[in-house]
Design a protein around this motif. Sequence first.
Motif, PDB file in Angstrom:
ATOM      1  N   PRO A  16       0.836  -1.203   0.000  1.00  0.00           N
ATOM      2  CA  PRO A  16       0.000   0.000   0.000  1.00  0.00           C
ATOM      3  C   PRO A  16       0.878   1.263   0.000  1.00  0.00           C
ATOM      4  CG  PRO A  16       0.140  -0.937   2.213  1.00  0.00           C
ATOM      5  CD  PRO A  16       0.844  -1.890   1.297  1.00  0.00           C
ATOM      6  N   PRO A  17       0.321   2.395  -0.415  1.00  0.00           N
ATOM      7  CA  PRO A  17      -1.049   2.559  -0.934  1.00  0.00           C
ATOM      8  C   PRO A  17      -1.160   2.093  -2.380  1.00  0.00           C
ATOM      9  CG  PRO A  17       0.090   4.656  -0.951  1.00  0.00           C
ATOM     10  CD  PRO A  17       1.045   3.678  -0.322  1.00  0.00           C
ATOM     11  N   SER A  18      -2.345   1.617  -2.730  1.00  0.00           N
ATOM     12  CA  SER A  18      -2.618   1.164  -4.088  1.00  0.00           C
ATOM     13  C   SER A  18      -4.101   1.340  -4.368  1.00  0.00           C
ATOM     14  CB  SER A  18      -2.212  -0.299  -4.259  1.00  0.00           C
ATOM     15  OG  SER A  18      -2.933  -1.124  -3.358  1.00  0.00           O
ATOM     16  N   ALA A  21      -6.425  -3.499  -3.090  1.00  0.00           N
ATOM     17  CA  ALA A  21      -5.609  -4.458  -2.358  1.00  0.00           C
ATOM     18  C   ALA A  21      -6.417  -5.734  -2.176  1.00  0.00           C
ATOM     19  CB  ALA A  21      -5.185  -3.903  -1.006  1.00  0.00           C
ATOM     20  N   GLY A  86      -6.862   0.204  -1.484  1.00  0.00           N
ATOM     21  CA  GLY A  86      -5.530  -0.129  -0.991  1.00  0.00           C
ATOM     22  C   GLY A  86      -4.879   0.909  -0.107  1.00  0.00           C
ATOM     23  N   ARG A  88      -3.549   2.351   3.573  1.00  0.00           N
ATOM     24  CA  ARG A  88      -2.983   1.710   4.772  1.00  0.00           C
ATOM     25  C   ARG A  88      -4.003   1.616   5.901  1.00  0.00           C
ATOM     26  NH1 ARG A  88       1.433   4.635   2.722  1.00  0.00           N
ATOM     27  NH2 ARG A  88       3.256   3.317   2.289  1.00  0.00           N
ATOM     28  N   LEU A  91      -6.473  -1.280   5.240  1.00  0.00           N
ATOM     29  CA  LEU A  91      -5.854  -2.580   5.501  1.00  0.00           C
ATOM     30  C   LEU A  91      -5.636  -2.806   6.984  1.00  0.00           C
ATOM     31  CD1 LEU A  91      -3.300  -2.659   2.555  1.00  0.00           C
ATOM     32  CD2 LEU A  91      -5.308  -4.118   2.830  1.00  0.00           C
TER      33      LEU A  91
END
Length: 458
Positions: A16-18, A21, A86, A88, A91
């Motif tokens: 991440p970031p994306s 995810a 995605g 942080r 997640l």
Amino acid sequence: MHPREQTIFALSSGRPPSAIAVVRVSGAQAGPALEHIAGMIPAARVAKRVMLRDSFGEVIDDAIVLWFRAPASATGEDVAEFHVHGGRAVLHALFAALSSIDNVRAAEPGEFTRRAFENGKIDLTEAEGLDDLIHADTDRQRRQAVRQLQGLLGDRAREWRRQLIEASALIEAGIDFADEGDVPDGLLEPAMAKIGRLRREIEKTLAASAQSERLRDGLTVAIAGPPNAGKSTLLNRLARRDAAIVSPYAGTTRDVIEVHLDLDGYPVMLIDTAGIRETEDPVEREGVRRAMERAAAADLVLWLADVDGDGTDPLLPIGEGSVPVWRVRNKVDLLGSESDETKSGQLEAKPGQEAATKYFRISAARGDGVDGLVAELASFAGDWFGSGEMAGITRLRHRNILREAAASLAKAEKLKGQADELAAEELRASSQLMGRLLGRVDIEDILDSLFKDFCIGK
């Protein structure tokens, strides 16, 4: 509960970031975890958009979830996937929600692939192929790893094992039921013919697959020579970045510097070594010792020296003559106008010089002649690696096992008509070796070594 029986989860996509995810969950608690966080379990293999919530009802994310019921999943266990945004924070919240469920924990490196292996979804050679694919640096390495992942060696090993069992059954039938009227005579001949074909096929595979191991490990090229010859400058030129410190002062490079290159699809490790000379400096002396050691272990040495020499400077013994050495004369840009004596590029060997040794004149600083040197390196790599298209054996483990199997088959052939019981025992040994190759017999130490190098999420 034993860790192997616990449900595991991990991020199975990039860091991440994306944009998106993927978080994968595998184990007996995958279904309850999915229902707990998503509020439902969708139909198998059907993507469903849901709102994810934690134990307190707080929204985690608007996401897509999928459900794969055992054994029709990547690991052979119940598997749930969360496709979330995605970030942080997203997640972190999802991981916290999963960790709050009993017997659900974060996965160790390689644990998903290990469970796939243990549940019979892949064999050990395919797991090794996946490991090679993860660590592939060049396109040729990638293609070889994909062939391995598709079961290139595993399929052949299973077929070899099947034929070994057939041959063993023929020999044992002749031993155990020799007095029975319904057992035909002459069982030994077809069994021995099958054994001979198998041995030749395995030996042919061993002989043809040396380039596969080479492609996996890569070609090592060491740049060696006296101080201030421009070794670090050449390394930077070939790497197209400042990987090594360049200085006009002798002895700047004290330790070995390594750079990985993709040379026409071939993996090459380029090594810049300390200038080789006599010195009283203990640190530089250690650098010289390491330089000689690494050069001796290389597959090719580029011996770099100033172009204003007469081309006859003595080479220090490197690998006792077992390592090919190319002489490279550097700094043609300092010689002024270009003539036959100062031209960059590859040179013909002079009378009295080794005909097999290649000679080059270059300017590492300006780039003169470097393209020609790179072209020759690519040609050398192509010859050294071979085509790689017949790849099968990619690890020393494979080679050692197949050598043992071929040796057992050869022993069985020699025992023909003398000791059929011992021949049958050699066939059982060969069959067990194929089991080791596939990872079905006595391979716990291999598993621990292999899967610890996987990334988390695989």
